[in-house]
Every structure is written in C-alpha cells, then in structure tokens.
Design a protein around this motif. Sequence first.
Motif, PDB file in Angstrom:
ATOM      1  N   ILE A   1       0.866  -1.168   0.000  1.00 50.31           N
ATOM      2  CA  ILE A   1       0.000   0.000   0.000  1.00 50.31           C
ATOM      3  C   ILE A   1       0.907   1.222   0.000  1.00 50.31           C
ATOM      4  O   ILE A   1       1.803   1.347   0.832  1.00 50.31           O
ATOM      5  N   PHE A   2       0.672   2.106  -0.941  1.00 51.02           N
ATOM      6  CA  PHE A   2       1.456   3.326  -1.020  1.00 51.02           C
ATOM      7  C   PHE A   2       0.560   4.505  -0.660  1.00 51.02           C
ATOM      8  O   PHE A   2      -0.606   4.555  -1.058  1.00 51.02           O
ATOM      9  N   ALA A   3       1.134   5.456   0.069  1.00 56.75           N
ATOM     10  CA  ALA A   3       0.399   6.666   0.407  1.00 56.75           C
ATOM     11  C   ALA A   3       1.195   7.863  -0.074  1.00 56.75           C
ATOM     12  O   ALA A   3       2.338   8.059   0.338  1.00 56.75           O
ATOM     13  N   VAL A   4       0.600   8.629  -0.976  1.00 56.16           N
ATOM     14  CA  VAL A   4       1.201   9.881  -1.433  1.00 56.16           C
ATOM     15  C   VAL A   4       0.622  10.979  -0.565  1.00 56.16           C
ATOM     16  O   VAL A   4      -0.589  11.221  -0.575  1.00 56.16           O
ATOM     17  N   THR A   5       1.480  11.620   0.230  1.00 59.79           N
ATOM     18  CA  THR A   5       1.002  12.600   1.191  1.00 59.79           C
ATOM     19  C   THR A   5       1.642  13.957   0.929  1.00 59.79           C
ATOM     20  O   THR A   5       2.718  14.062   0.329  1.00 59.79           O
ATOM     21  N   GLY A   6       0.981  14.992   1.409  1.00 55.95           N
ATOM     22  CA  GLY A   6       1.487  16.353   1.246  1.00 55.95           C
ATOM     23  C   GLY A   6       0.369  17.334   1.506  1.00 55.95           C
ATOM     24  O   GLY A   6      -0.805  16.969   1.607  1.00 55.95           O
ATOM     25  N   MET A   7       0.733  18.611   1.623  1.00 56.29           N
ATOM     26  CA  MET A   7      -0.275  19.629   1.914  1.00 56.29           C
ATOM     27  C   MET A   7      -1.248  19.769   0.750  1.00 56.29           C
ATOM     28  O   MET A   7      -0.957  19.352  -0.383  1.00 56.29           O
ATOM     29  N   GLY A   8      -2.407  20.317   1.024  1.00 55.37           N
ATOM     30  CA  GLY A   8      -3.402  20.514  -0.006  1.00 55.37           C
ATOM     31  C   GLY A   8      -2.863  21.364  -1.145  1.00 55.37           C
ATOM     32  O   GLY A   8      -2.204  22.370  -0.927  1.00 55.37           O
ATOM     33  N   GLY A   9      -3.140  20.942  -2.376  1.00 55.24           N
ATOM     34  CA  GLY A   9      -2.709  21.714  -3.532  1.00 55.24           C
ATOM     35  C   GLY A   9      -1.331  21.379  -4.036  1.00 55.24           C
ATOM     36  O   GLY A   9      -0.825  22.035  -4.955  1.00 55.24           O
TER      37      GLY A   9
ATOM     38  N   LEU B   1      -3.062   2.539  -3.933  1.00 52.07           N
ATOM     39  CA  LEU B   1      -2.417   3.851  -3.865  1.00 52.07           C
ATOM     40  C   LEU B   1      -3.394   4.822  -3.209  1.00 52.07           C
ATOM     41  O   LEU B   1      -4.509   5.024  -3.689  1.00 52.07           O
ATOM     42  N   ILE B   2      -2.959   5.391  -2.075  1.00 49.86           N
ATOM     43  CA  ILE B   2      -3.799   6.306  -1.296  1.00 49.86           C
ATOM     44  C   ILE B   2      -3.184   7.698  -1.370  1.00 49.86           C
ATOM     45  O   ILE B   2      -1.964   7.848  -1.322  1.00 49.86           O
ATOM     46  N   THR B   3      -4.015   8.729  -1.503  1.00 46.01           N
ATOM     47  CA  THR B   3      -3.506  10.098  -1.374  1.00 46.01           C
ATOM     48  C   THR B   3      -4.188  10.742  -0.175  1.00 46.01           C
ATOM     49  O   THR B   3      -5.362  10.511   0.097  1.00 46.01           O
ATOM     50  N   SER B   4      -3.399  11.550   0.558  1.00 44.48           N
ATOM     51  CA  SER B   4      -3.933  12.160   1.775  1.00 44.48           C
ATOM     52  C   SER B   4      -3.060  13.334   2.188  1.00 44.48           C
ATOM     53  O   SER B   4      -1.861  13.363   1.901  1.00 44.48           O
ATOM     54  N   ARG B   5      -3.662  14.294   2.868  1.00 46.69           N
ATOM     55  CA  ARG B   5      -2.886  15.387   3.468  1.00 46.69           C
ATOM     56  C   ARG B   5      -2.274  14.953   4.796  1.00 46.69           C
ATOM     57  O   ARG B   5      -1.410  15.652   5.329  1.00 46.69           O
ATOM     58  N   ASP B   6      -2.740  13.843   5.343  1.00 42.67           N
ATOM     59  CA  ASP B   6      -2.268  13.362   6.638  1.00 42.67           C
ATOM     60  C   ASP B   6      -1.427  12.106   6.452  1.00 42.67           C
ATOM     61  O   ASP B   6      -1.764  11.231   5.639  1.00 42.67           O
ATOM     62  N   ARG B   7      -0.363  12.009   7.229  1.00 41.54           N
ATOM     63  CA  ARG B   7       0.488  10.814   7.169  1.00 41.54           C
ATOM     64  C   ARG B   7      -0.118   9.700   8.022  1.00 41.54           C
ATOM     65  O   ARG B   7      -0.274   9.873   9.227  1.00 41.54           O
ATOM     66  N   PRO B   8      -0.444   8.549   7.428  1.00 45.54           N
ATOM     67  CA  PRO B   8      -0.947   7.412   8.217  1.00 45.54           C
ATOM     68  C   PRO B   8       0.225   6.652   8.841  1.00 45.54           C
ATOM     69  O   PRO B   8       0.536   5.512   8.473  1.00 45.54           O
TER      70      PRO B   8
END
Length: 663
Positions: A22-30, A135-142
Amino acid sequence: MGRLLPRLGPAPDGAAALPLLIFAVTGMGGIGKTALAVEAAHQACAKGWFPGGTLFVDLRGYDDAPVTADQAVLALLDALGVRGPELPQTTARQYDTYRTLLTERRDRTLLILDNSSDPSQFLPLLPGTDHHRVLITSRDRPDFLPVRLIDLETLAPDDSAALVTRALHDADERDDRPSREQDALRELTSLCGHLPLALQIAAAMLRRRRHRDIASLVTEIKAAGDPTAVLDNGSRGTDLYGRSLVLRPVLETSYRRLPPDQARLLRLLALAPGTETSAEAVAALADLDTEAALSLLEDLAATHLVTPVEGGEGSASGVRWRLHDLVRAFGVGVVARDAELVEEGEAARERVLGFYCRWADAADDRLQWLPGRPEPERFADRAQALEWLDGERAGLVAAVQWAGEERYADAAVRLAACLAVYLEWRRSFDDGITVGRAAREAAHRFGDHHREADAWTNLGSALRQAGRAGEAVDAHTRARNLYQAAGDRHGEADAWTNLGVALRRAGRVGEAVDALIRARDLFQAAGGRHGEADAWNNLGLALEEAGRVGEAVDAHTRARDLYQAAGDRHREGMAWNNLGTALQEAGRVGEAIEAFGKDLEICREFEDWYGAGQTLHNLAFAHESAHRPSDARACYLQAADAFTRANAPTEAAQARTWAEDQE
C-alpha cells in the motif's frame, strides 16, 4: 514519480510474491498528490503492469461530507460491473462481494483511493490479496499503518517557472512573457510558494489577462500582502479532476480539522519571526515546555501544515520547523480577523522576543567575556554561544524588525544591541545594517538618545565593514554628538575611536589620527584601559598609513600590552597582527614573522578564520620579502583555505592566485 512508479511494477521473474503493498502519497493541499497518482497510474498501465486497469475513488476526505467506506464500496462494485439487481442488499454482503471479485480477479489492478482524511475511509476497501496494488492520497500521514509513504514537497524554483511557462505556451505559443520577464516570473513563483495549485491559478490568471505583464500580477499580490486573497479572487475554473482552483478553502478545511491545541500552535507559528523556528523558540511563543511543543509540532507535521527541517542548529533535537509561505499567510489572516486572537498573538510575540533577548544577551556576554568577569548563564564557552546564535539567527534578525511597533520597540532595541558583536564576528554586514537601522529608528522615535547613540555606533561599524566608509563616518559622527550631549564620556571616547577608524577607511588619514588621539586621551583620563587599547591599536594603523612607522610600532606595542593585561586574547591577536605589519614596514622582517605567528595561534584558538586568512596573507608577504617563495606559497594556500572557511570566496580566490605567482 521516480520514487513511486518503479514500486508499482510487478515482481521480477522468479521472485517471491510481494506482500500486499500500500502506497500513500502525502502532502499539503494543492501540492499535486492526485495528479501524481493519476499520472503514475497512466504510465504503469501503459507499461502493461496493470492489465486489469485502475479503480479510482475520490473519498473527498476534506469536504464537509466525506465519502464513507460504505459509500465508496458501492462505487467500486459499480466499476466492477456489479449494479442493479446484482448488487447485494446488505453492506456486509457488498464488502464480501467486493473482496471476492478482487481475489478472483487475475488481471492485476491498481486501486486509487484519493483524498482520504481518515483510515476508516480506506481500511475496509483494502483487497484481501497481495496480487493488486493500492495507492492512497492524503494530506495526513498514516504513520501507524504499514504503508510505504511518499511525501511530496513544493516544486523547485526552476520547475515552478517551467510549469507557468508551459501553461502559458499551451494556451498561446506566441506568449513570450516568461522569456521577457524572467525576474518577474521568478518572483511570482516565489509568491506562490512553489505550490502547484497556486501556480496553476496564477497561470490561469495570466492567460486571462494576456495583455498585461507578469509584473502586474506580482505587484497586485505584494500590495495585498496575502497571495491567497488575490489568487482566489482571480480563480474561476476547475482542474482536470473537476475540483475548483481555489486556495483558501483548501487551507481552511485542513485548519478546521485540527484539535484546538494544534490549531492554536499553527496560528502562533504563523506569527513567529523568521521562516524557520527551533522547538525551543516555538515553546516560548506558545508558552509551553519544549517537549509539549515538540509533540504538537510533530502532530502538525503529520498533517503537512508544518515541515521539519533536518540538520538545523539551535534546537535540542537538531530539527527546525517551517510553515509554507501560503500557510503562514493564511494563519496571519485567521489571527487578524479576530480581536481575541490578535491579543493572543501579540502576547506570544512578546514571549518569544523576551526569550530571544534573554539568551542573546547571555550569548553576547560569553562572546565578550574576559577573565575576572561573572560567568554568563547557559553558554559554557564561545562555541556554544555561537552555535545558538547561528541556529536562531534568522529569527533574531527578524524579531528586531518588530522595533517598528510600539509594543515591542524597547525589547527589539535591546535585542539589536546584543547582536552587534555576533553579526560582526560572522561578517554578516547586511544583517548588521538592517538591525542597526531598525534599532536607530525605534530609539529615536521614543526619545532614548543613549540607545540611539549605541544604534548609530553599531550601524556605523556594519556600514564601514560593508565598504561604505562615507556613510560610516556620518553614523559615528551622529553617535559622538549624542554621547557628548548626554555627558557620556566613555561613550564619546568609543565614538571617537570608531570615527577614526571610519575616517581612515575613507582615506582621510590626517583626520583619523586626530580622532584617535582624542579617543586615547579621553580613555586615559577616564581610566578605560580596554578602550585605550582599542584607540592605540587603531591609531597605530592610521600612523602607519601616514608614514609614521616608528610611532605605529610603538602604538601597536602599547595596544598589545594593554590587551594582555586585560586578558583579551582575541584582541591581543589583532594587535600582534598589526604590530607585525608595522614591523615589516620598518624592515624588521624576522620580528614581523614572529608577531604574525603569535596572532595566527590565537586566531586558530578562536576559530576566527577570516582573521587567520588575513594573518596568513601577511605572513606570506613577509616570507616573500625574505625571499622564501616556497614558504610564501604555503601560507597563501593556507590563507585560501581559511578564507573559504570564513565564507569569503573573493579573498580565497585572490590568495590562490598569489600562491600560483610563487611557482
């Protein structure tokens, strides 16, 4: 893309099956998480890695009504062809059907769960097989899940400029504004914080106002003070994914989701001086202990509203904390709209200014400490004091700028005085001028003539060392007049010394000698032995320039003896260096080489690399005079190394050139 795409590929032939990844692409909005995920999916499918295609669900995690897992599973079943009468009636059966279909699906599939704000949105949707990828995208780190994280950062300046340029050329290949206005384009991307969403909005605005230049948008944003206000006002479209191109709602949704203590810290951090802040300074700002501040900062970092900067100094953890420029502007705006938050912010600024004043004063005491004086608190030696000042420097200089506000003027002027010696030591002359001007204007405004004189003194020293001798003469003349008016004989004597140094740098050697004799006499009358040593030292330099070499040797000898008596090792070294120069001018080369050696030992003891470079240059010249070219070359090369360590590249290059001349 380089980190994400290779990991989506199938296992090499013969390799054991990979576990569910499972991959999570994280970062601030925008910042472009969705765009990266979709582009990676396109490229992976083009390579044949996912013959089963892509399943995409927008979980809208930061909307007012996020998509639940129960709602998302219906969309996924529909994409898998399960709809109408075939759709199970109960939620439990729907999940069973969904997992069974994925388990039986032999064609490898990529599942993209976009814009998640909580694990409860995606955990029930994970397939029960390691055959597919998620593949998950989120502003928060899981952070608490076994997920491979890929944190996105803002674009590099060149990439930001390329994004805007490409957007303008895609609309009209004749649009030559980026090439005509390269500086304005760079400034615009900086004002956008190199955030892809902000850059897209700016590019759209430029396309619409195609008959205006880029500089006009830069001017508009700078006049507003808040880039989000201008960009959101000019935004009218949506992106490729149907989302509105607006900044403030993106930031507001992230802010509203924060617990109260984290929201408070974010607001206060937006008011902090400087762009990066140590945990210790954040703790002072928020009136917390350092451990509590660190814990909250780590929580905010997990939401990508605060960025840890590794390798920073001045912090117990070696990490400093930075807000994105647009987040900072948003936080300032939140505070400005609420009277209670304004007072909360002003009290926080007072606390951090008090924190800086206390420890900058202690660090300054350590830098100027002489045997027999009380030991300063906290800093055991010069190295510790310099390390702290280096780490907090940006915040310290920025905090002095608060001198323009009445509430902070007194403390900011005191802080400026504590930084003068440090900024001179680090050869930060531009910062010295900035700090000196702010302190001078504030002291003049509230009528404190003595502090105004001190500020003129520090400003004059910075101007002189920046090569602006004429302005330095004016500054030290102002200081002298203010000290005279206040009846401060010691301050007046110091001002005469500084004026003499500035006059000599301005080429007015005769006036310099007169000023320095006046300073020497005043110090002798007042019993200021240390100040008298300064006057003798600088008088020797002026006498040497006036061709009175014998008197110069005597003056530097007197200065050296006085510094030794005071236990001031660093200034003793300066006197040895100046004595060596005078001795060499007098033809006493052997004695000169010995004097330079004494100073070099002291410079290395204090890690004064610029001073070491100057002394090694003088020593090399003495060896040249003694017809020892190999010794001269070695000294020039050592001088180049010392100047490099002192961040003086021009002097280092010159020393290497002189070394080559000895070959």
